[in-house]
Design a protein around this motif. Structure first.
Motif, short mmCIF file in Angstrom:
data_model
loop_
_atom_site.label_atom_id
_atom_site.label_comp_id
_atom_site.label_asym_id
_atom_site.label_seq_id
_atom_site.Cartn_x
_atom_site.Cartn_y
_atom_site.Cartn_z
N SER A 75 -7.53 9.66 6.03
CA SER A 75 -7.89 9.10 4.73
C SER A 75 -8.71 7.82 4.90
O SER A 75 -9.65 7.57 4.15
CB SER A 75 -6.63 8.81 3.91
N LYS A 76 -8.33 7.01 5.87
CA LYS A 76 -9.08 5.78 6.13
C LYS A 76 -10.53 6.08 6.45
O LYS A 76 -11.44 5.40 5.96
CB LYS A 76 -8.43 5.00 7.28
N ARG A 77 -10.77 7.11 7.27
CA ARG A 77 -12.15 7.45 7.64
C ARG A 77 -12.94 7.93 6.42
O ARG A 77 -14.13 7.61 6.29
CB ARG A 77 -12.15 8.50 8.74
N GLY A 82 -2.06 0.62 5.63
CA GLY A 82 -2.29 1.82 4.85
C GLY A 82 -2.39 1.62 3.36
O GLY A 82 -2.35 2.59 2.59
N LEU A 83 -2.55 0.37 2.91
CA LEU A 83 -2.72 0.10 1.48
C LEU A 83 -4.20 0.04 1.12
O LEU A 83 -5.05 -0.21 1.98
CB LEU A 83 -2.04 -1.23 1.12
N PHE A 84 -4.51 0.27 -0.15
CA PHE A 84 -5.89 0.18 -0.60
C PHE A 84 -6.33 -1.29 -0.58
O PHE A 84 -5.59 -2.19 -0.99
CB PHE A 84 -6.04 0.74 -2.01
N ASP A 85 -7.56 -1.49 -0.13
CA ASP A 85 -8.09 -2.85 0.00
C ASP A 85 -9.51 -2.91 -0.55
O ASP A 85 -10.47 -2.90 0.20
CB ASP A 85 -8.05 -3.29 1.46
N GLY A 86 -9.63 -2.91 -1.87
CA GLY A 86 -10.94 -3.00 -2.51
C GLY A 86 -11.35 -1.72 -3.20
O GLY A 86 -11.04 -0.61 -2.74
N PHE A 87 -12.03 -1.89 -4.34
CA PHE A 87 -12.51 -0.78 -5.15
C PHE A 87 -13.95 -1.06 -5.58
O PHE A 87 -14.26 -2.16 -6.03
CB PHE A 87 -11.65 -0.61 -6.42
N PRO A 113 -1.12 3.14 -3.06
CA PRO A 113 -0.54 4.47 -2.81
C PRO A 113 0.96 4.41 -2.64
O PRO A 113 1.50 3.43 -2.10
CB PRO A 113 -1.24 4.92 -1.52
N SER A 114 1.63 5.45 -3.08
CA SER A 114 3.08 5.50 -2.96
C SER A 114 3.52 5.60 -1.51
O SER A 114 4.60 5.13 -1.14
CB SER A 114 3.64 6.70 -3.74
N THR A 115 2.68 6.20 -0.68
CA THR A 115 2.92 6.24 0.76
C THR A 115 1.65 5.77 1.46
O THR A 115 0.54 6.03 0.98
CB THR A 115 3.28 7.66 1.24
N PRO A 116 1.78 5.06 2.58
CA PRO A 116 0.60 4.51 3.26
C PRO A 116 -0.41 5.58 3.64
O PRO A 116 -0.05 6.70 4.02
CB PRO A 116 1.19 3.82 4.50
N LYS A 117 -1.70 5.24 3.54
CA LYS A 117 -2.75 6.16 3.92
C LYS A 117 -2.85 6.24 5.45
O LYS A 117 -2.69 5.23 6.15
CB LYS A 117 -4.10 5.72 3.34
#
Length: 213
Positions: free
Chosen positions: A117-119, A172-177, A109-113
């Motif tokens: 959003s995490k939930r 706040g970065l994506f960690d897994g898809f 993401p361009s800005t941390p989640k």
């Protein structure tokens, strides 16, 4: 961490989108609106203007194209602006990212989640995707899959994917898809300035031109 399912070729992409009650044409319309909005940014705009304009216009076009069709409704739960289909338990959120549609780079993401959003993303891990029926009351069962329409713009290269994130780091970065569905790919077409190469037999359904200031 389980391997990510990359869905890249046109036929599997179309089949998966149909399962989600989505389609590439309308998703790309949201991408086009987002990129066009950012194209109007000048040196005198705020530093975050391009990303902000992409987000607002991308979200608006998602709603313009999908809400009222096939069960889709506008959703702003926990101040996360999205479209939601309660019949199949799928939510779609627009997201600016650094680089989409690169199999060897997970988009970020361009800005941390933030915490809300995490939930939402954490609920993507509560069930086996293969076991979820196509029709059920998602709100009652608490089973909502949150997909992100991820758009990256790097110079003249625009790419987009719609992907299911399974984790967020403390920063706040994506960690897994779980899966990444590529809507554009360098091997197929570019979303920008395709009209200059229209004589090469490219698919006109997936091209548009952006005028920049």
């Amino acid at each position: 961490m389980e391997a990510t399912n990359h869905i890249k070729n046109p036929k599997p992409v179309a089949d998966k989108l149909k399962e989600l009650r989505l389609n590439r044409e309308d998703l790309l319309a949201a991408v086009e609106a987002a990129v066009a909005a950012a194209a109007g940014v000048t040196a005198n705009h705020a530093n975050n203007a391009a990303g902000t304009y992409r987000y607002h216009e991308g979200t608006a076009m998602l709603r313009d194209r999908f809400v009222g069709e096939n069960g889709w409704v506008k959703d702003s739960t926990k101040n996360i602006e999205a479209i939601f289909n309660p019949e199949i338990g799928v939510k779609v959120v627009f997201q600016n990212v650094d680089k989409a549609c690169c199999e060897f780079h997970p988009p970020q993401p361009s800005t941390p989640k933030k915490s809300a959003s995490k939930r939402c993303i954490e609920t993507n891990n509560l069930f086996d995707l293969a076991d979820i029926p196509l029709t059920f009351d998602a709100r009652k069962q608490g089973k909502v899959r949150t997909y992100y329409l991820m758009v990256s713009e790097n110079g003249e290269e625009v790419n987009a994917e719609i992907s299911l994130v399974t984790g967020v780091t403390d920063s706040g970065l994506f960690d897994g898809f779980a899966e990444r569905i590529f809507l554009s790919h360098p091997d197929w077409y570019s979303l920008v300035d395709q009209t200059e190469n229209s004589s090469d037999g490219g698919d006109e359904d997936f091209s548009f031109e952006i005028s920049r200031k």
